[in-house]
Design a protein around this motif. Structure first.
Motif, PDB file in Angstrom:
ATOM      1  N   ILE A 111       0.861  -1.196   0.000  1.00 14.82           N
ATOM      2  CA  ILE A 111       0.000   0.000   0.000  1.00 14.82           C
ATOM      3  C   ILE A 111       0.892   1.239   0.000  1.00 14.82           C
ATOM      4  CG2 ILE A 111      -1.713   1.305   1.339  1.00 14.82           C
ATOM      5  CD1 ILE A 111      -2.650  -1.380   2.551  1.00 14.82           C
ATOM      6  N   GLY A 112       1.952   1.185   0.832  1.00 11.88           N
ATOM      7  CA  GLY A 112       2.882   2.314   0.932  1.00 11.88           C
ATOM      8  C   GLY A 112       3.595   2.576  -0.382  1.00 11.88           C
ATOM      9  N   PHE A 113       3.987   1.496  -1.054  1.00 10.34           N
ATOM     10  CA  PHE A 113       4.670   1.638  -2.350  1.00 10.34           C
ATOM     11  C   PHE A 113       3.745   2.318  -3.363  1.00 10.34           C
ATOM     12  CE2 PHE A 113       5.594   0.183  -6.625  1.00 10.34           C
ATOM     13  CZ  PHE A 113       6.950   0.436  -6.731  1.00 10.34           C
ATOM     14  N   MET A 114       2.507   1.820  -3.452  1.00 14.01           N
ATOM     15  CA  MET A 114       1.570   2.381  -4.436  1.00 14.01           C
ATOM     16  C   MET A 114       1.225   3.842  -4.089  1.00 14.01           C
ATOM     17  SD  MET A 114       1.263  -0.007  -6.686  1.00 14.01           S
ATOM     18  CE  MET A 114      -0.103   0.548  -7.708  1.00 14.01           C
ATOM     19  N   ALA A 115       1.120   4.132  -2.787  1.00 14.48           N
ATOM     20  CA  ALA A 115       0.821   5.514  -2.365  1.00 14.48           C
ATOM     21  C   ALA A 115       1.995   6.440  -2.687  1.00 14.48           C
ATOM     22  CB  ALA A 115       0.507   5.551  -0.878  1.00 14.48           C
ATOM     23  N   ALA A 116       3.220   5.930  -2.544  1.00 13.76           N
ATOM     24  CA  ALA A 116       4.405   6.745  -2.862  1.00 13.76           C
ATOM     25  C   ALA A 116       4.430   7.074  -4.357  1.00 13.76           C
ATOM     26  CB  ALA A 116       5.679   6.015  -2.435  1.00 13.76           C
ATOM     27  N   LEU A 117       4.038   6.106  -5.198  1.00  9.72           N
ATOM     28  CA  LEU A 117       3.953   6.385  -6.645  1.00  9.72           C
ATOM     29  C   LEU A 117       2.949   7.512  -6.887  1.00  9.72           C
ATOM     30  CD1 LEU A 117       3.841   2.894  -8.457  1.00  9.72           C
ATOM     31  CD2 LEU A 117       5.829   4.304  -7.930  1.00  9.72           C
ATOM     32  N   LYS A 118       1.771   7.373  -6.279  1.00  8.29           N
ATOM     33  CA  LYS A 118       0.705   8.367  -6.470  1.00  8.29           C
ATOM     34  C   LYS A 118       1.179   9.754  -6.013  1.00  8.29           C
ATOM     35  CE  LYS A 118      -4.231   8.765  -5.648  1.00  8.29           C
ATOM     36  NZ  LYS A 118      -5.309   8.425  -4.725  1.00  8.29           N
ATOM     37  N   ASP A 119       1.887   9.770  -4.901  1.00  9.09           N
ATOM     38  CA  ASP A 119       2.398  11.030  -4.355  1.00  9.09           C
ATOM     39  C   ASP A 119       3.362  11.704  -5.335  1.00  9.09           C
ATOM     40  OD1 ASP A 119       2.596  12.842  -2.043  1.00  9.09           O
ATOM     41  OD2 ASP A 119       4.681  12.177  -1.945  1.00  9.09           O
ATOM     42  N   ASN A 120       3.993  10.894  -6.192  1.00  7.66           N
ATOM     43  CA  ASN A 120       4.911  11.418  -7.208  1.00  7.66           C
ATOM     44  C   ASN A 120       4.239  11.531  -8.573  1.00  7.66           C
ATOM     45  OD1 ASN A 120       7.971  11.674  -6.297  1.00  7.66           O
ATOM     46  ND2 ASN A 120       6.994  10.046  -5.104  1.00  7.66           N
ATOM     47  N   ASN A 121       2.900  11.494  -8.571  1.00  3.57           N
ATOM     48  CA  ASN A 121       2.113  11.567  -9.819  1.00  3.57           C
ATOM     49  C   ASN A 121       2.498  10.485 -10.817  1.00  3.57           C
ATOM     50  OD1 ASN A 121       0.591  13.867  -9.042  1.00  3.57           O
ATOM     51  ND2 ASN A 121       2.441  15.099  -9.407  1.00  3.57           N
ATOM     52  N   ILE A 122       2.828   9.294 -10.299  1.00  6.01           N
ATOM     53  CA  ILE A 122       3.124   8.150 -11.163  1.00  6.01           C
ATOM     54  C   ILE A 122       1.921   7.224 -11.098  1.00  6.01           C
ATOM     55  CG2 ILE A 122       4.638   6.148 -11.513  1.00  6.01           C
ATOM     56  CD1 ILE A 122       6.852   7.823 -10.037  1.00  6.01           C
ATOM     57  N   ASP A 123       1.316   6.952 -12.265  1.00  5.46           N
ATOM     58  CA  ASP A 123       0.092   6.145 -12.296  1.00  5.46           C
ATOM     59  C   ASP A 123       0.351   4.876 -13.110  1.00  5.46           C
ATOM     60  OD1 ASP A 123      -2.381   5.053 -12.394  1.00  5.46           O
ATOM     61  OD2 ASP A 123      -3.311   6.667 -13.560  1.00  5.46           O
ATOM     62  N   ALA A 124       0.566   3.770 -12.406  1.00  2.00           N
ATOM     63  CA  ALA A 124       0.914   2.505 -13.074  1.00  2.00           C
ATOM     64  C   ALA A 124      -0.319   1.638 -13.356  1.00  2.00           C
ATOM     65  CB  ALA A 124       1.913   1.733 -12.214  1.00  2.00           C
ATOM     66  N   GLU A 228      11.979   7.265 -21.132  1.00  2.00           N
ATOM     67  CA  GLU A 228      10.592   7.265 -20.645  1.00  2.00           C
ATOM     68  C   GLU A 228      10.381   6.332 -19.451  1.00  2.00           C
ATOM     69  OE1 GLU A 228      11.419   6.260 -23.783  1.00  2.00           O
ATOM     70  OE2 GLU A 228      11.179   8.233 -24.715  1.00  2.00           O
ATOM     71  N   LEU A 229      11.345   5.445 -19.178  1.00  2.00           N
ATOM     72  CA  LEU A 229      11.151   4.446 -18.113  1.00  2.00           C
ATOM     73  C   LEU A 229      11.259   5.108 -16.733  1.00  2.00           C
ATOM     74  CD1 LEU A 229      10.850   1.327 -17.575  1.00  2.00           C
ATOM     75  CD2 LEU A 229      13.349   1.255 -17.427  1.00  2.00           C
ATOM     76  N   ILE A 230      10.299   4.807 -15.865  1.00  2.00           N
ATOM     77  CA  ILE A 230      10.369   5.274 -14.475  1.00  2.00           C
ATOM     78  C   ILE A 230      11.093   4.202 -13.669  1.00  2.00           C
ATOM     79  CG2 ILE A 230       8.996   5.820 -12.431  1.00  2.00           C
ATOM     80  CD1 ILE A 230       6.846   6.848 -14.491  1.00  2.00           C
ATOM     81  N   VAL A 231      12.114   4.585 -12.918  1.00  2.00           N
ATOM     82  CA  VAL A 231      12.997   3.618 -12.254  1.00  2.00           C
ATOM     83  C   VAL A 231      12.936   3.821 -10.739  1.00  2.00           C
ATOM     84  CG1 VAL A 231      15.377   2.792 -12.052  1.00  2.00           C
ATOM     85  CG2 VAL A 231      14.495   3.530 -14.276  1.00  2.00           C
ATOM     86  N   VAL A 232      12.520   2.757 -10.038  1.00  2.00           N
ATOM     87  CA  VAL A 232      12.264   2.877  -8.600  1.00  2.00           C
ATOM     88  C   VAL A 232      13.099   1.865  -7.817  1.00  2.00           C
ATOM     89  CG1 VAL A 232      10.483   2.768  -6.814  1.00  2.00           C
ATOM     90  CG2 VAL A 232       9.900   3.608  -9.089  1.00  2.00           C
ATOM     91  N   ASP A 233      13.688   2.354  -6.741  1.00  2.00           N
ATOM     92  CA  ASP A 233      14.432   1.513  -5.807  1.00  2.00           C
ATOM     93  C   ASP A 233      13.623   1.366  -4.533  1.00  2.00           C
ATOM     94  OD1 ASP A 233      16.955   0.383  -6.204  1.00  2.00           O
ATOM     95  OD2 ASP A 233      17.951   2.340  -6.130  1.00  2.00           O
ATOM     96  N   VAL A 234      13.595   0.174  -3.971  1.00  2.00           N
ATOM     97  CA  VAL A 234      12.982  -0.013  -2.654  1.00  2.00           C
ATOM     98  C   VAL A 234      13.996   0.288  -1.542  1.00  2.00           C
ATOM     99  CG1 VAL A 234      12.076  -1.825  -1.157  1.00  2.00           C
ATOM    100  CG2 VAL A 234      11.103  -1.471  -3.409  1.00  2.00           C
ATOM    101  N   PRO A 235      15.282  -0.051  -1.737  1.00  2.00           N
ATOM    102  CA  PRO A 235      16.287   0.350  -0.735  1.00  2.00           C
ATOM    103  C   PRO A 235      16.303   1.867  -0.526  1.00  2.00           C
ATOM    104  CG  PRO A 235      17.261  -1.205  -2.268  1.00  2.00           C
ATOM    105  CD  PRO A 235      15.909  -0.853  -2.813  1.00  2.00           C
TER     106      PRO A 235
END
Ligand code: NAD
Length: 287
Positions: A111-124, A228-235
């Motif tokens: 939930i936190g991961f998806m919310a962080a995307l939304k907070d950055n205006n990233i809609d997957a 165009e690729l959005i690149v996300v790290d969990v660390p």
């Protein structure tokens, strides 16, 4: 804090071992104080052979709930009354809510991961995600992404002790959600390049890049990235990783794991209080 605690103050715990290093008590108590909630959040060193008794204590002490971390995340569910759909599918719990003696287990990492995307205006939603990892963080992200409606989830992992878990995650996503998942060996670098080439988002949900694997990357070189690729790290420690440095050189938009950490805490806060954390205030404190 001493001014805040009264005879009415209710306890929320964090049960894990080791746990003294955690930033969660500072984060949650700051948020409770900011919004005037009469809760106190404390960390307890609770190991695998103590978690059953610790859950009994939640009931006995009428605690509002608890966070749970390693080694208890996969153990605690059996002692609870109910699991959220995501916690049941992940086989893991990181948040317990006590509603008048009825204990429900949730997993807020995804939930936190998806919310962080939304907070950055990233809609997957409806799009393609390629993700490396099959451990606790990766599984929570993959399951939540599928439940939220990410269209296609392509998972890569090493053929290590986490591989079977990835097989099971793919099976659950394909039979129980509208999303489609596939699994490949991370050693198949041609396939990795191919899948990344038409993905909307790429996620490293392994510990690679974080101590003790600092300086390493699951992506061998920058030819795997495109603008165009959005690149996300969990660390999130260190905040910069070799992988995201390469992605930035190509011009990709990137995100580190801090947002996921903040929003998984916010999701737990909301489960206990019914209200999200004061996010902007928390961001100021974290920075
Ligand atoms: P885990 O031990 O459950 O899983 C480890 C994963 O890393 C597995 O998929 C494993 O196959 C893979 N892996 C390990 N070494 C590798 C290597 N050399 N090459 C390729 N793959 C390798 O760990 P976890 O709890 O899922 O945590 C993973 C990372 O996510 C850690 O860095 C952790 O700190 C971070 N994390 C961040 C958040 C957050 O809120 N941002 C939350 C949880 C975990």
């Amino acid at each position: 804090m001493s001014e805040r605690i009264t005879g009415h103050t209710e306890l929320i715990g964090l049960m894990a071992y080791p746990i003294r290093h955690s930033g969660s008590p500072a984060m949650q108590n700051e948020a409770f104080a900011k919004l005037g909630y009469d809760y106190a959040y404390l960390a307890f060193e609770v190991g695998a052979d103590e978690i059953e008794d610790a859950v009994k204590a939640i009931r006995t002490l009428k605690m509002r709930g608890s966070n749970v971390s390693m080694p208890n995340k996969t153990l605690v569910g059996q002692y609870l009354d109910e699991l959220s759909p995501a916690a049941e599918m992940c086989g893991a719990v990181n948040t317990i809510v006590n509603d008048h003696g009825h204990l429900t287990g949730h997993i807020t990492d995804g939930i936190g991961f998806m919310a962080a995307l939304k907070d950055n205006n990233i809609d997957a939603i409806g799009k393609k995600m390629t993700i490396v990892g099959a451990g606790g963080a990766a599984t929570a992200i993959e399951i939540q992404a599928a439940l939220d409606g990410v269209g296609e989830i392509v998972i890569f992992n090493r053929k290590d002790e986490f591989w079977d878990r990835a097989v099971s995650t793919v099976e659950k996503i394909n039979t129980r959600t509208s999303s489609h998942a596939v699994l490949y060996d991370l050693a198949d670098l041609d396939q990795l390049k191919k899948e990344m080439a038409d993905s909307y988002i790429f996620v490293n949900a392994t510990g690679v890049g974080m101590k003790p694997l600092e300086g390493q990357s699951v992506v061998p070189d920058k030819s795997y990235f495109r603008l165009e690729l959005i690149v996300v790290d969990v660390p999130y420690s260190p905040l910069e990783t070799a992988m995201r440095s390469m992605a930035k050189e190509v011009g990709c938009r990137t995100m580190n794991g801090l947002g996921m950490m903040l929003f998984q805490g916010s999701a737990a806060f909301e489960l206990w209080t019914g209200e999200p954390m004061p996010i902007e205030h928390m961001k100021e404190i974290l920075n």
